[in-house]
Write a protein that holds these residues in place. Structure first.
Motif, PDB file in Angstrom:
ATOM      1  N   VAL A  78       2.987  -1.904  -7.468  1.00 49.25           N
ATOM      2  CA  VAL A  78       4.404  -1.590  -7.628  1.00 49.25           C
ATOM      3  C   VAL A  78       5.281  -2.770  -7.196  1.00 49.25           C
ATOM      4  N   LEU A  79       4.797  -3.562  -6.254  1.00 49.43           N
ATOM      5  CA  LEU A  79       5.494  -4.789  -5.855  1.00 49.43           C
ATOM      6  C   LEU A  79       4.636  -6.022  -6.123  1.00 49.43           C
ATOM      7  N   GLY A  80       3.349  -5.806  -6.372  1.00 48.45           N
ATOM      8  CA  GLY A  80       2.431  -6.928  -6.508  1.00 48.45           C
ATOM      9  C   GLY A  80       2.173  -7.542  -5.148  1.00 48.45           C
ATOM     10  N   ASP A  81       1.668  -8.769  -5.134  1.00 50.11           N
ATOM     11  CA  ASP A  81       1.500  -9.478  -3.873  1.00 50.11           C
ATOM     12  C   ASP A  81       2.878  -9.825  -3.334  1.00 50.11           C
ATOM     13  N   THR A  82       3.087  -9.581  -2.058  1.00 52.36           N
ATOM     14  CA  THR A  82       4.386  -9.856  -1.461  1.00 52.36           C
ATOM     15  C   THR A  82       4.268 -10.970  -0.432  1.00 52.36           C
ATOM     16  N   SER A  83       5.371 -11.618  -0.172  1.00 50.29           N
ATOM     17  CA  SER A  83       5.392 -12.687   0.819  1.00 50.29           C
ATOM     18  C   SER A  83       6.546 -12.468   1.787  1.00 50.29           C
ATOM     19  N   ALA A  84       6.458 -13.105   2.937  1.00 46.84           N
ATOM     20  CA  ALA A  84       7.514 -13.037   3.939  1.00 46.84           C
ATOM     21  C   ALA A  84       8.084 -14.424   4.157  1.00 46.84           C
ATOM     22  N   SER A  85       9.415 -14.523   4.187  1.00 45.08           N
ATOM     23  CA  SER A  85      10.082 -15.813   4.343  1.00 45.08           C
ATOM     24  C   SER A  85      11.256 -15.695   5.310  1.00 45.08           C
ATOM     25  N   PRO A  86      11.626 -16.788   5.967  1.00 45.64           N
ATOM     26  CA  PRO A  86      12.840 -16.779   6.790  1.00 45.64           C
ATOM     27  C   PRO A  86      14.057 -16.679   5.875  1.00 45.64           C
ATOM     28  N   MET A  87      15.006 -15.815   6.212  1.00 46.60           N
ATOM     29  CA  MET A  87      16.201 -15.623   5.392  1.00 46.60           C
ATOM     30  C   MET A  87      17.430 -16.133   6.142  1.00 46.60           C
ATOM     31  N   VAL A 101       0.832  -1.203   0.000  1.00 50.12           N
ATOM     32  CA  VAL A 101       0.000   0.000   0.000  1.00 50.12           C
ATOM     33  C   VAL A 101       0.867   1.255   0.000  1.00 50.12           C
ATOM     34  N   MET A 102       0.308   2.332  -0.557  1.00 52.35           N
ATOM     35  CA  MET A 102       0.926   3.654  -0.521  1.00 52.35           C
ATOM     36  C   MET A 102       0.185   4.455   0.550  1.00 52.35           C
ATOM     37  N   ILE A 103       0.883   4.854   1.594  1.00 52.14           N
ATOM     38  CA  ILE A 103       0.259   5.572   2.704  1.00 52.14           C
ATOM     39  C   ILE A 103       0.562   7.059   2.577  1.00 52.14           C
ATOM     40  N   THR A 104      -0.496   7.857   2.515  1.00 53.21           N
ATOM     41  CA  THR A 104      -0.350   9.298   2.273  1.00 53.21           C
ATOM     42  C   THR A 104      -1.331  10.089   3.133  1.00 53.21           C
ATOM     43  N   LYS A 105      -1.221  11.404   3.058  1.00 51.92           N
ATOM     44  CA  LYS A 105      -2.234  12.277   3.655  1.00 51.92           C
ATOM     45  C   LYS A 105      -3.482  12.237   2.770  1.00 51.92           C
ATOM     46  N   PRO A 106      -4.654  12.537   3.332  1.00 52.91           N
ATOM     47  CA  PRO A 106      -5.901  12.410   2.559  1.00 52.91           C
ATOM     48  C   PRO A 106      -5.983  13.300   1.324  1.00 52.91           C
ATOM     49  N   ASP A 107      -5.280  14.445   1.346  1.00 48.08           N
ATOM     50  CA  ASP A 107      -5.347  15.362   0.201  1.00 48.08           C
ATOM     51  C   ASP A 107      -4.229  15.122  -0.816  1.00 48.08           C
ATOM     52  N   SER A 108      -3.540  14.017  -0.682  1.00 50.32           N
ATOM     53  CA  SER A 108      -2.429  13.712  -1.590  1.00 50.32           C
ATOM     54  C   SER A 108      -2.914  13.480  -3.010  1.00 50.32           C
ATOM     55  N   ASP A 109      -2.078  13.870  -3.983  1.00 54.28           N
ATOM     56  CA  ASP A 109      -2.411  13.630  -5.385  1.00 54.28           C
ATOM     57  C   ASP A 109      -1.838  12.303  -5.884  1.00 54.28           C
ATOM     58  N   ILE A 110      -1.312  11.500  -4.951  1.00 53.87           N
ATOM     59  CA  ILE A 110      -0.791  10.178  -5.308  1.00 53.87           C
ATOM     60  C   ILE A 110      -1.955   9.187  -5.325  1.00 53.87           C
ATOM     61  N   LYS A 139      -3.611   3.302  -0.187  1.00 54.69           N
ATOM     62  CA  LYS A 139      -4.122   2.801  -1.467  1.00 54.69           C
ATOM     63  C   LYS A 139      -3.256   1.627  -1.902  1.00 54.69           C
ATOM     64  N   THR A 140      -3.893   0.526  -2.308  1.00 53.07           N
ATOM     65  CA  THR A 140      -3.114  -0.623  -2.775  1.00 53.07           C
ATOM     66  C   THR A 140      -2.443  -0.275  -4.099  1.00 53.07           C
ATOM     67  N   THR A 141      -1.300  -0.884  -4.334  1.00 46.35           N
ATOM     68  CA  THR A 141      -0.548  -0.619  -5.552  1.00 46.35           C
ATOM     69  C   THR A 141       0.106  -1.899  -6.048  1.00 46.35           C
ATOM     70  N   SER A 164       3.423  -2.826   3.868  1.00 42.24           N
ATOM     71  CA  SER A 164       2.480  -3.928   3.674  1.00 42.24           C
ATOM     72  C   SER A 164       1.090  -3.567   4.174  1.00 42.24           C
ATOM     73  N   GLN A 165       0.113  -4.124   3.534  1.00 42.30           N
ATOM     74  CA  GLN A 165      -1.280  -3.866   3.875  1.00 42.30           C
ATOM     75  C   GLN A 165      -1.596  -4.292   5.309  1.00 42.30           C
ATOM     76  N   ASP A 166      -0.966  -5.367   5.761  1.00 46.80           N
ATOM     77  CA  ASP A 166      -1.218  -5.840   7.116  1.00 46.80           C
ATOM     78  C   ASP A 166      -0.665  -4.884   8.171  1.00 46.80           C
ATOM     79  N   SER A 167       0.523  -4.335   7.914  1.00 48.72           N
ATOM     80  CA  SER A 167       1.112  -3.374   8.858  1.00 48.72           C
ATOM     81  C   SER A 167       0.233  -2.136   8.956  1.00 48.72           C
TER      82      SER A 167
END
Length: 270
Positions: free
Chosen positions: A220-229, A134-143, A216-218, A197-200
């Motif tokens: 730009v990364l598509g669906d992302t996953s988390a894995s042990p590295m 997600v893209m997190i912005t202020k409500p009046d953002s033009d993004i 707003k969902t985007t 991330s949308q969950d955060s």
């Protein structure tokens, strides 16, 4: 050969062994071999886990100061499956990879996404959760879409997948230690956006219902996953962690933890 002849023969053999300095081979029980996945552990009998510890609800300190969170509980359950003691090592996000290189811990559980660059240098166990960006912005953002990110200021952990995506989208990245600091900069107007991330975002919004920020969902990364590295040398350990997580998914443990910390099951691939 009678009894007395046998005794004499035995004595002769013993005398010969003693005079030559040879040793008789005595059958013994061999020590149990160390499993391959335990050979490179930072500490014997222990699964040392690297994480931020400030990234709610993945890993954070509760009011009593106890380390808790989705990835804390999950990695504890994995360690139990591996019959290892879990031990946590906290550090800032941008230092997590360096700590793995220096073998300060065995595995990183910190919402780490697998990408081509990381896959060149590290090994990943199977994903344990899936989410959207997600893209997190202020409500009046033009993004409104990813194309609007070009030329904007974004607050990101520079080495994260979100940071790399923001840079690729043409934003001017302002480096921050974590999600909380990124949100503060958006709120203050010092940056235009932060990607995460949308969950955060969902957890943050639940804790701060008064927030005026929007997400707003985007793609730009598509669906992302988390894995042990893990370190490249720890492929055997990565396989064991994958197996442990598979068992924990099958018995419902991972889904229950997701429901507990996120309010929904994020463990199924979309």
């Amino acid at each position: 050969m009678n009894k007395y002849t046998k005794i004499a023969a035995t004595a002769a053999v013993a005398l010969t062994v003693a005079s030559t300095g040879a040793y008789a081979v005595v059958p013994s029980v061999s020590a149990k071999a160390t499993p391959a996945y335990e050979k490179n552990l930072h500490k014997k009998g222990t699964l040392t886990i690297g994480l931020e510890g400030t990234y709610s609800p993945y890993s954070y300190r509760d009011k009593s100061g106890k380390l808790t969170g989705f990835e804390v509980d999950l990695s504890k359950a994995v360690a139990k499956k591996l019959k290892l003691k879990p031990e946590f090592s906290q550090t800032k996000f941008d230092s997590l990879v360096a700590g793995l290189n220096a073998r300060k811990y065995d595995v990183v559980y910190n919402n780490m996404g697998k990408n081509k660059e990381r896959a060149k240098h590290y090994v990943f166990a199977a994903p344990y959760m899936y989410t959207k960006t997600v893209m997190i912005t202020k409500p009046d953002s033009d993004i409104k879409t990813a194309t609007d990110l070009k030329g904007k200021k974004s607050a990101q952990s520079a080495s994260s997948n979100f940071g790399q995506a923001a840079k690729k989208a043409g934003t001017n990245v302002v480096s921050v230690p974590g999600f909380a600091e990124a949100i503060d900069l958006v709120n203050s107007g010092k940056v235009d956006v932060t990607l995460n991330s949308q969950d955060s975002w969902g957890v943050y919004k639940k804790k701060h219902p008064e927030t005026k920020l929007k997400a707003k969902t985007t793609d730009v990364l598509g669906d992302t996953s988390a894995s042990p590295m893990l370190n490249k040398k720890d492929k055997a350990l990565a396989k064991k962690i994958t197996k442990a997580q598979k068992e924990l998914k099958k018995d419902g443990t991972v889904a229950k933890l997701s429901e507990k910390y996120f309010g929904s099951d994020l463990t199924k691939k979309p």
